[in-house]
Enzyme design. Structure first.
Site, PDB file in Angstrom:
ATOM      1  N   THR A  97      -3.001   5.860   3.103  1.00 22.86           N
ATOM      2  CA  THR A  97      -4.412   6.224   3.313  1.00 22.86           C
ATOM      3  C   THR A  97      -5.041   5.541   4.549  1.00 22.86           C
ATOM      4  O   THR A  97      -4.819   4.349   4.535  1.00 22.86           O
ATOM      5  CB  THR A  97      -5.105   5.807   2.008  1.00 22.86           C
ATOM      6  OG1 THR A  97      -4.436   6.810   1.025  1.00 22.86           O
ATOM      7  CG2 THR A  97      -6.758   6.226   2.086  1.00 22.86           C
TER       8      THR A  97
ATOM      9  N   HIS B 162       2.320   8.002   0.951  1.00 24.91           N
ATOM     10  CA  HIS B 162       1.454   8.340   1.792  1.00 24.91           C
ATOM     11  C   HIS B 162       0.782   7.044   2.172  1.00 24.91           C
ATOM     12  O   HIS B 162       0.872   6.231   1.166  1.00 24.91           O
ATOM     13  CB  HIS B 162       0.392   9.357   1.576  1.00 24.91           C
ATOM     14  CG  HIS B 162      -0.455   8.968   0.388  1.00 24.91           C
ATOM     15  ND1 HIS B 162      -0.402   9.186  -0.619  1.00 24.91           N
ATOM     16  CD2 HIS B 162      -1.734   8.184   0.623  1.00 24.91           C
ATOM     17  CE1 HIS B 162      -1.317   8.242  -1.488  1.00 24.91           C
ATOM     18  NE2 HIS B 162      -1.994   7.891  -0.672  1.00 24.91           N
TER      19      HIS B 162
ATOM     20  N   THR C 239       1.558   2.730  -1.282  1.00 26.00           N
ATOM     21  CA  THR C 239       1.689   2.497  -2.754  1.00 26.00           C
ATOM     22  C   THR C 239       3.170   2.978  -3.125  1.00 26.00           C
ATOM     23  O   THR C 239       3.319   4.057  -3.065  1.00 26.00           O
ATOM     24  CB  THR C 239       0.505   3.108  -3.532  1.00 26.00           C
ATOM     25  OG1 THR C 239      -0.579   2.521  -3.238  1.00 26.00           O
ATOM     26  CG2 THR C 239       0.811   2.763  -5.237  1.00 26.00           C
TER      27      THR C 239
ATOM     28  N   HIS D 129      -1.145   0.031   4.084  1.00 25.81           N
ATOM     29  CA  HIS D 129       0.017   0.062   3.024  1.00 25.81           C
ATOM     30  C   HIS D 129       0.423   1.348   2.317  1.00 25.81           C
ATOM     31  O   HIS D 129      -0.197   2.425   2.500  1.00 25.81           O
ATOM     32  CB  HIS D 129      -0.289  -0.799   1.907  1.00 25.81           C
ATOM     33  CG  HIS D 129      -1.387   0.004   0.980  1.00 25.81           C
ATOM     34  ND1 HIS D 129      -2.639  -0.090   1.316  1.00 25.81           N
ATOM     35  CD2 HIS D 129      -1.340   0.477  -0.337  1.00 25.81           C
ATOM     36  CE1 HIS D 129      -3.233   0.464   0.481  1.00 25.81           C
ATOM     37  NE2 HIS D 129      -2.613   1.067  -0.599  1.00 25.81           N
TER      38      HIS D 129
END
Length: 421
Positions: free
Chosen positions: A253, A251, A332, A330
């Site tokens: 965020t 995902h 992760t 971004h």
């Protein structure tokens, strides 16, 4: 006598005829204006996800009608679990503990089935404790959650609902349920959640990057940034080093809300653009992969439309920073031991701040997907020769963000326990 169409009297008509006929009827109804019903790109994208639709609302507000429309829209691979089928009267759960136990057992059984992608839970879901149980189950079986409340004009009008609900609840009974439904339930964070296919594609690209980087001669000269002390080492396995990886789908965020306790969370959630985008499909563009001694991730380039969902206060490491909006976007891909996922965005901002200062780093070679740059201090950036596009659904993560025992398997073996990051 009604001589209109029916499935029974027109068995020669293909199933798709009725699907089109029923879906076309949703276009003109304000109470059915949801992306997952109206936007065909969203419908197609949700077919690639495991999604738990949790309906919330007072009895008589239109939940069951909405649940049936969702099931009718998605058909194959979809199951509805309704509290009505378990003879559960809306109200306090204590009197129906055995019924809820059976409901949860059936819901979990559906979660375990590989042929089911979309689950629809039809209940009042007005208690936080009950919702938290459902969020934990979603984590356990790696389902993304979409909270859905009816948009009917009478959804909170107890006088009208008294006439509409099948349980013959009084206006006073309904008012007791109302406080838990008047306020939006905010997630731990909002974001774009990748489809399973897109997650696997990006994970694989990230793993290849780590393998190639770990074997690159320029990286081997800088191993001291990743190995504590004076331990001699000629090479290292970066895939193992970044062993703390997100479970399930990846995902990006947008806003950390902490269930409404974070500064600006309520204001963010009330934005019209968020309400229109919730549960909608998007295509995210990835322009680079990066590694630092703490994290590895993918840089996301947001479109103008996506930037409308991006908070205005998250792209700074210090008050004097002036990076473009969306710089921190971004995904992760992994963290070193004892490093939290929030560090990935901070690492990316450090890299971009260095670039803006005129130091893009040294180009040290070509990897399979693009050019590799050494930025110093153990930081590496792979600028992709061709951007990657990944499909995602914009929704919230409502779980606790803690390790949970997970069910199901993927290539490489079953995941036994994962931390949501």
């Amino acid at each position: 006598m009604n001589r209109g169409f029916s499935r029974k009297s027109h068995t020669f008509l293909p199933k798709i005829f009725f699907r089109k006929m029923s879906s076309s009827g949703t276009k003109d109804k304000p109470e059915l204006q949801f992306p997952f019903l109206q936007d065909e790109d969203t419908v197609a994208t949700l077919q690639e996800c495991k999604t738990l639709f949790i309906l919330r609302g007072l009895p008589g507000s239109g939940k069951s009608t909405l649940a049936r429309v969702i099931v009718d829209k998605y058909r194959d691979g979809t199951k509805m679990v309704s509290a009505d089928a378990y003879k559960i009267t809306p109200g306090a759960r204590g009197a129906f503990s055995e019924e809820y136990k059976r409901l949860d057992e059936d819901l979990a059984a559906y979660c375990r089935r590989r042929d089911i992608r979309i689950l629809v839970l039809d209940d009042t879901n007005h208690e936080r404790e009950r919702l938290e149980q459902l969020f934990e189950m979603a984590d356990q079986y790696q389902y993304q959650v979409v909270l859905v409340e009816p948009k009917t004009a009478w959804r909170l009008g107890c006088a009208q609902l008294k006439e509409k609900n099948q349980w013959q609840l009084s206006a006073d009974d309904l008012k007791k349920l109302k406080p838990g439904l008047e306020k939006d339930f905010l997630p731990l964070y909002f974001g774009w959640f990748l489809t399973k296919k897109s997650s696997e594609t990006l994970r694989k690209a990230g793993q290849v990057f780590l393998e190639e980087l770990g074997n690159h001669k320029a990286f081997k000269k800088e191993l001291r940034q990743f190995i504590p002390g004076d331990e001699p080492r000629e090479k290292m396995d970066l895939v193992t080093y970044f062993g703390k990886r997100p479970p399930g789908v990846l995902h990006c965020t947008t806003k950390f809300c902490d269930y409404g306790k974070a500064p600006g969370a309520e204001e963010y959630a009330q934005q019209d653009v968020l309400k229109k985008s919730y549960s909608k499909a998007f295509t995210l563009t990835i322009s680079a992969l990066f590694v630092t001694p703490k994290t590895t991730g993918a840089r996301v380039e947001l479109s103008e439309q996506q930037l409308q969902l991006w908070p205005s206060d998250v792209d700074k490491l210090s008050p004097t920073d002036n990076l473009p909006r969306g710089s921190r976007a971004h995904i992760t891909l992994g963290c070193a031991a004892d490093v939290e996922a929030v560090q990935t965005g901070l690492d990316l901002l450090e890299i971009l701040r260095q670039e803006k200062g005129g130091s893009r780093g040294e180009e040290v070679g070509e990897l399979s997907r693009g050019k590799l740059y050494s930025l110093g201090n153990g930081r590496w950036m792979l600028t992709l020769a061709k951007n990657m596009e990944v499909r995602a659904i914009f929704t919230g993560y409502y779980g606790k963000g803690k390790p949970v025992p997970t069910q199901g398997s993927r290539k490489g073996g079953a995941l036994q326990s994962c931390t949501i990051i």
